[in-house]
Design an enzyme around this catalytic site. Structure first.
Site, short mmCIF file in Angstrom:
data_model
loop_
_atom_site.label_atom_id
_atom_site.label_comp_id
_atom_site.label_asym_id
_atom_site.label_seq_id
_atom_site.Cartn_x
_atom_site.Cartn_y
_atom_site.Cartn_z
N LYS A 34 31.96 34.12 28.84
CA LYS A 34 31.71 35.15 29.87
C LYS A 34 31.36 36.49 29.22
CE LYS A 34 35.80 34.56 31.70
NZ LYS A 34 36.23 33.46 30.83
N THR A 35 32.15 36.86 28.21
CA THR A 35 31.88 38.14 27.55
C THR A 35 30.52 38.09 26.86
OG1 THR A 35 34.25 38.47 27.29
CG2 THR A 35 32.83 39.80 25.89
N ASP A 217 33.13 42.88 33.17
CA ASP A 217 33.86 41.79 32.50
C ASP A 217 35.32 41.83 32.97
OD1 ASP A 217 34.24 39.62 30.89
OD2 ASP A 217 34.15 40.70 28.98
N GLU A 218 36.04 40.75 32.81
CA GLU A 218 37.46 40.65 33.23
C GLU A 218 37.63 41.10 34.68
OE1 GLU A 218 39.62 39.29 31.17
OE2 GLU A 218 39.01 39.76 29.11
N GLN A 248 43.34 33.99 34.59
CA GLN A 248 43.72 35.01 33.62
C GLN A 248 44.07 36.33 34.28
OE1 GLN A 248 41.57 35.22 29.79
NE2 GLN A 248 40.28 33.61 30.61
N ARG A 583 43.97 32.10 23.41
CA ARG A 583 43.41 32.99 22.38
C ARG A 583 43.15 32.20 21.10
NH1 ARG A 583 41.05 35.52 25.18
NH2 ARG A 583 41.83 34.11 26.73
#
Ligand code: ATP
Ligand code: MG
Length: 696
Positions: A34-35, A217-218, A248, A583
């Site tokens: 996504k990033t 983002d996020e 998330q 992560r």
């Protein structure tokens, strides 16, 4: 976009990068790129257009810096002026230009957490309310603000019983004090831009014309205020692209709002939704383990992620005897990996639920010589000496900044004590002035005692002297502050070094921009940690990626945290663990301890209930036998003496005066105590040599 970049995208990612007309939501799991999509989209969009025509919102300043660097490499354009940053930094930039339309001065100060807490404490004291509640009060106020409920409205909704009414009173006063100080807190930054755009259509129109595209983002962690701002800014073109993962969402308790993801398609009719199902980061086993945990949550948008990197290694859960043994075990594994030459120290991260868990790890790593950095602990910018100098700097920029003035008026000591300050405060309150203006008023009125008058006069002349000059950069101003205040005179060596480093970091930076940067820097963003093992709380780990990740403290009470009771709170704990586990790129190791010192008590711990949600086929438990031998030994050995200090004890030190104990741990000659001394800040001392005196 450069050819090599599109060729590195899978078809779903490519579609997301190239869909440039109308709203788009990328909904995909951890490590699915996504990033990378947001970065590539930016690069692609500015290939033909100006870099300032795209607004990109990221979650941290660090993520923004990484994105800027990545894009610069691809497009070969100067990106200094482009709009890549956090919600807060973008709002500051808009407000510095436009805030006069709302009746504020553009020299406003920005209050970070500590400034806010100082202000709330001051207000509670003034209203004779129980001071220890300040943290709870502040987070309640922040929730109200991020839900766009103003003090007036809250009063109207108040239940008429005790707490709500007092909260309303504090909230009202808090906003009033901010206004008087010409200061904004982080929530105001967003609220005021919304107000600006709602009240001033012409200004909004200018920004609509400027930003042809918005990238976020996020997205799962935007709060209602931030989402409202996005809706205002994205119209009329509706060229908004948001990327997020509902699993998330970990800021719900701080106002984050999963509903934004559910509402996006309604709020932006015709929105395209792209789902990605390949993870480029984690191995399949890591995805199965973390997916197992989060699959127990009921409200999910649902995703099916497949790993590009194959099955990977088994995930191990090590059940150890104590937090010290846990730390020793983690240190040993890191060392083994390191010695085998498979990974460098910078490839490891140890994640945990609460800050105090880092203590045993820090002690162990230190004694074994493993280089490490604690992220999200007391950051460089939160140190007392840095905060003091930043206080002067802020006061030079904005004389009305009361929190800055209270901080530095007697620092270094210049004989302006509590009674003088209280006189200044009373006068300020009576005449509705800032403290600085109140001092000037008192001096003019000539009603002060001579000694008091002289001291205040010399403080004002110091500040006026500092403000009257022009400075080539922030470093020059800081040097002038240090010289004219004599700040370095009584500073010990490490602190003096910090000050020098701080001044060096301000070289070539504009004074106001530097002040903003200081206010917006947060603890989780300590700069370079290359070549160091990272110790990070799960909350601060978002968006990061490491080859090897340890999740420590897989125990009831920590994961889930003991305060999480309702199904929603437990769901948030699962998501937090999911964020932590994902992560990891290659190896994920879970650890827990049978005994742990938590909140001043040694507790018997049980393995986390979340372990039962993990498919048995992808992890194994390795249990260290309880220490029989040690137990026998204990029968013969006298029990260690109880630690003399509990958190909150007041103590006196011969050099630093009175302080409050933050923490006391360890045994015998190794016992350590951490004390917060108002004169110098936090100090970790060896109990044996500290010679502290208990004060009752
Ligand atoms: P998170 O949900 O944790 O924020 P994300 O969806 O933003 O993750 P990224 O950080 O963009 O994922 O990507 C994860 C990793 O996968 C990064 O190292 C990235 O460089 C890599 N990656 C992403 N897409 C591709 C691709 N198409 N080919 C190769 N590597 C990729
Ligand atoms: Mg990401």
């Amino acid at each position: 976009m450069s050819k090599n970049l599109t060729s590195e995208l899978n078809p779903g990612q490519k579609e997301a990068v190239l869909h440039t007309k109308g709203p788009l939501m990328v909904l995909a799991g951890a490590g699915s790129g996504k990033t990378r999509i947001i970065t590539c989209r930016f690069a692609n969009l500015v290939k033909k257009a100006s870099p300032c025509s795209v607004l990109a919102v990221t979650y941290t300043n660090r993520a923004a810096d990484e994105m800027r660097a990545g894009i610069a490499g691809q497009v070969g354009k100067d990106l200094k002026q482009c709009w890549i940053g956090t919600f807060h930094s973008q709002c500051v930039r808009i407000l510095r230009k436009e805030i006069s339309a709302l009746g504020y001065s553009p020299d406003f100060s920005i209050y970070d957490d500590e400034d806010q807490l100082n202000l709330i404490r001051h207000i509670l004291k003034d209203l004779n309310l129980y001071e220890a509640l300040y943290k709870g009060v502040l987070s309640k106020i922040s929730n109200l603000k991020s839900s766009l409920i103003e003090p007036k409205e809250f009063v109207a909704k108040s239940d008429g019983f005790g707490f709500e009414e007092r909260l309303a009173k504090v909230y009202m006063r808090y906003q009033d004090e901010l206004r008087k100080s010409n200061a904004l807190d982080f929530d105001d930054l967003v609220m005021l831009v919304i107000k600006l755009f709602e009240n001033e259509p012409a200004v909004l129109d200018r920004y609509h014309k400027m930003f042809e595209h918005i990238l976020v983002d996020e997205f799962q962690d935007t709060n209602p205020a931030q989402y409202k701002l996005l809706k205002l800014m994205a119209r009329p073109q509706g060229n908004i692209c948001v990327a997020g993962d509902d699993d998330q969402s970990i800021c719900r308790l701080r106002g984050g709002e999963l509903n934004n993801m559910l509402n996006f398609e309604n709020d932006f009719p015709g929105a395209k939704v792209i789902r990605l199902d390949q993870s480029y980061r984690c191995t399949q086993k890591i995805l199965d383990v973390s997916g197992g945990i989060v699959s127990k949550n009921s409200k999910r948008m649902g995703k099916d992620l497949q790993a590009k990197n194959g099955q990977g290694e088994d995930i191990c859960f090590f059940w150890l005897n104590s937090e010290e043994e846990e730390a020793r075990h983690i240190a040993r594994m890191i060392r083994e990996f390191f010695l085998k030459n498979t990974y460098g120290y910078g490839d490891f991260a140890v994640l945990y639920r609460i800050n105090s868990q880092s203590r045993a790890l820090e002690d162990r790593f230190q004694s074994e010589g493993i280089p490490f950095k604690v992220m999200g602990g007391v950051s460089f910018y939160q140190r007392k000496e840095i905060k003091d100098l930043a206080g002067y700097l802020k006061l030079v920029v904005n004389k009305d900044d009361n929190v800055a003035l209270r901080r530095i008026i007697n620092c270094p000591p210049r004989g302006i004590g509590a009674s003088t300050l209280s006189k200044v405060e009373q006068n300020a309150k009576k005449k509705s002035l800032s403290l600085y203006a109140s001092i000037k008023g008192l001096l003019k009125a000539n009603g002060l005692m001579v000694t008091m008058k002289e001291k205040l006069e010399s403080f004002i002349s110091l500040m006026e002297g500092l403000s009257s000059r022009r400075y080539k950069d922030a470093a020059e101003l800081l040097k002038a502050i240090v010289e004219s205040t004599g700040y370095m005179t009584d500073l010990d060596e490490p602190r003096a070094e910090n000050v020098k480093e701080f001044i060096a970091s301000a070289a070539g930076k504009d004074v106001k921009e530097f002040a903003d940067k200081l206010s917006l820097a947060s603890g989780s963003e300590e700069s370079s940690a290359e070549g160091h093992v990272r110790l990070i709380t799960l909350h601060c780990a978002k968006g990061l990626e490491f080859p090897v990740v340890f999740v420590a403290g897989m125990e009831e009470g920590l994961l889930p945290y003991f305060k999480a009771k309702s199904p929603e709170e437990l769901a948030e704990e699962r998501r937090l663990l999911y964020v932590g586990m994902t992560r990891a790129r290659d190896i994920l190791i879970l650890t827990g301890a049978r005994k742990r010192r938590l909140f001043d008590k040694l507790k018997e711990q049980k393995p986390s209930r979340f372990l039962q949600d993990i498919p048995k086929s992808c992890y194994k438990t390795i249990e260290k036998a309880p220490p029989q031998a040690a137990r026998k030994e204990e029968v013969f050995r006298p029990a260690p003496a109880p630690l003399p200090y509990v958190t909150g004890t007041r103590v006196k030190h011969s050099k630093w005066g009175v302080g409050i104990v933050r923490d006391c741990y360890g045994e015998g000659d190794d016992a350590k105590v951490t004390v917060n001394f108002p004169s110098i800040g936090l100090k970790k001392l060896n109990l044996k040599f500290a010679h502290l005196e208990k004060i009752h």
